[in-house]
Enzyme design. Sequence first.
Site, PDB file in Angstrom:
ATOM      1  N   CYS A 111       0.700  -1.241   0.062  1.00 44.97           N
ATOM      2  CA  CYS A 111       0.045  -0.095   0.016  1.00 44.97           C
ATOM      3  C   CYS A 111       0.697   1.239  -0.108  1.00 44.97           C
ATOM      4  CB  CYS A 111      -1.051   0.156   1.170  1.00 44.97           C
ATOM      5  SG  CYS A 111      -1.888  -1.585   1.457  1.00 44.97           S
ATOM      6  N   ASP A 160     -13.657  -8.717   1.036  1.00 39.63           N
ATOM      7  CA  ASP A 160     -13.574  -7.295   0.710  1.00 39.63           C
ATOM      8  C   ASP A 160     -14.839  -6.744   1.303  1.00 39.63           C
ATOM      9  OD1 ASP A 160     -12.962  -4.655   0.129  1.00 39.63           O
ATOM     10  OD2 ASP A 160     -11.597  -5.318  -1.699  1.00 39.63           O
ATOM     11  N   GLY A 215      -8.239  -1.634   6.063  1.00 40.23           N
ATOM     12  CA  GLY A 215      -8.117  -3.039   6.178  1.00 40.23           C
ATOM     13  C   GLY A 215      -9.306  -3.675   5.314  1.00 40.23           C
ATOM     14  N   ARG A 234     -15.066  -3.160   1.363  1.00 45.81           N
ATOM     15  CA  ARG A 234     -15.009  -1.772   0.910  1.00 45.81           C
ATOM     16  C   ARG A 234     -16.155  -1.326  -0.128  1.00 45.81           C
ATOM     17  NH1 ARG A 234      -8.689  -1.573  -1.118  1.00 45.81           N
ATOM     18  NH2 ARG A 234      -9.476  -3.949  -1.815  1.00 45.81           N
TER      19      ARG A 234
END
EC number: 3.5.4.25
Length: 363
Positions: free
Chosen positions: A236, A295, A262, A297
């Site tokens: 990242c 995931d 995260g 997000r």
Amino acid sequence: MSLLPDINELLARARADLRMGVPVVLDGEDGAALAVAAETLTAERLGDLRALSEHPVIAITARRAETLKARVYDGDLARVEIPKGADLAWIRAVADPADDLNAPMKGPLNGQRGGSAALHRLAIALTKSARLLPAVVVVPIAEATRFAAEHGLTRINHQLAVPHLGERSPLNEVVHARLPIAASEAGRLHIYRPEDGAEEHYAIEIGRPDRSKPVLARLHSACFTGDVMGSLKCDCGPQLHAALAQMGAEGAGILLYLNQEGRGIGLANKMRAYSLQDQGFDTVEANHRLGFEDDERDFRLGADILRGLGFSSVRLLTNNPKKIAMMEKTGITVAERVPLKVGETAYNRAYLATKAAKSGHLL
């Protein structure tokens, strides 16, 4: 009356309550329940919950149930009956996989079946949005309005809440100002605040990008360990700095810094996942053992910010095809995918291979 909180404000209050270990009242067409996050539940409040009902349950996601070999009767979640002799340590062990390998047998775990699981599903959604472990102790109650008023608790109506939990909150720009940075002295930082009281998100504008042309852009999820501490366990930090450097070299670009640490589970849960990785699980397996999806997000936030800034087309700096698909689906044209292959180390090689194999990253 305009002074009364609306459903978004009540949801924000409920998230804060759950983080502090305060119960929230949930009510719907099939009844009412009291819900407390397993992670923040205290022994004293557990005793109070038992006094209210002889049949408390701990609601966990199907992902966590799969790890525990618990029966899933409700599709995406399991309602596990809490045995009469079970203490707070037992509840924490069901919620948190930290000691699964040392004590793999938590059961027998008896799953509750029949009746509605709608309020349990709402409770799990609230704990996820509060960045807590997705495990909630739930007990049925009567007369939700009266109970909430007598005990000073936040009451959430299922029918009103569900549409808001499933949709992203509108983002409003709070302020922007010039910010010279190492990558470019012509930097400008925009701050966006969602109406639901959740985390703010940022847009770093390099130069003065032409709104009529595809802008060099990156959707970057916050990573305290990589971006700030220089962690070698992920790529990242190098991706962030490489993207800014390329924008600086070209003289224009937009970096969207989204506070979805995260993969959307929060820093505390991310560290729990890291601990599980030390036990031998890969990044996807660790998320599943915690009760999360691969995931969590929501990249639509990035598309919302881009549109707010006047952009309709991007040259997207990414290795993640899901970001491209999301952009296209939300009306932002991806004119070009710009690869961003940096930051491989001996510590993250297996992590990157898992991202490629299980999440489809183009590495």
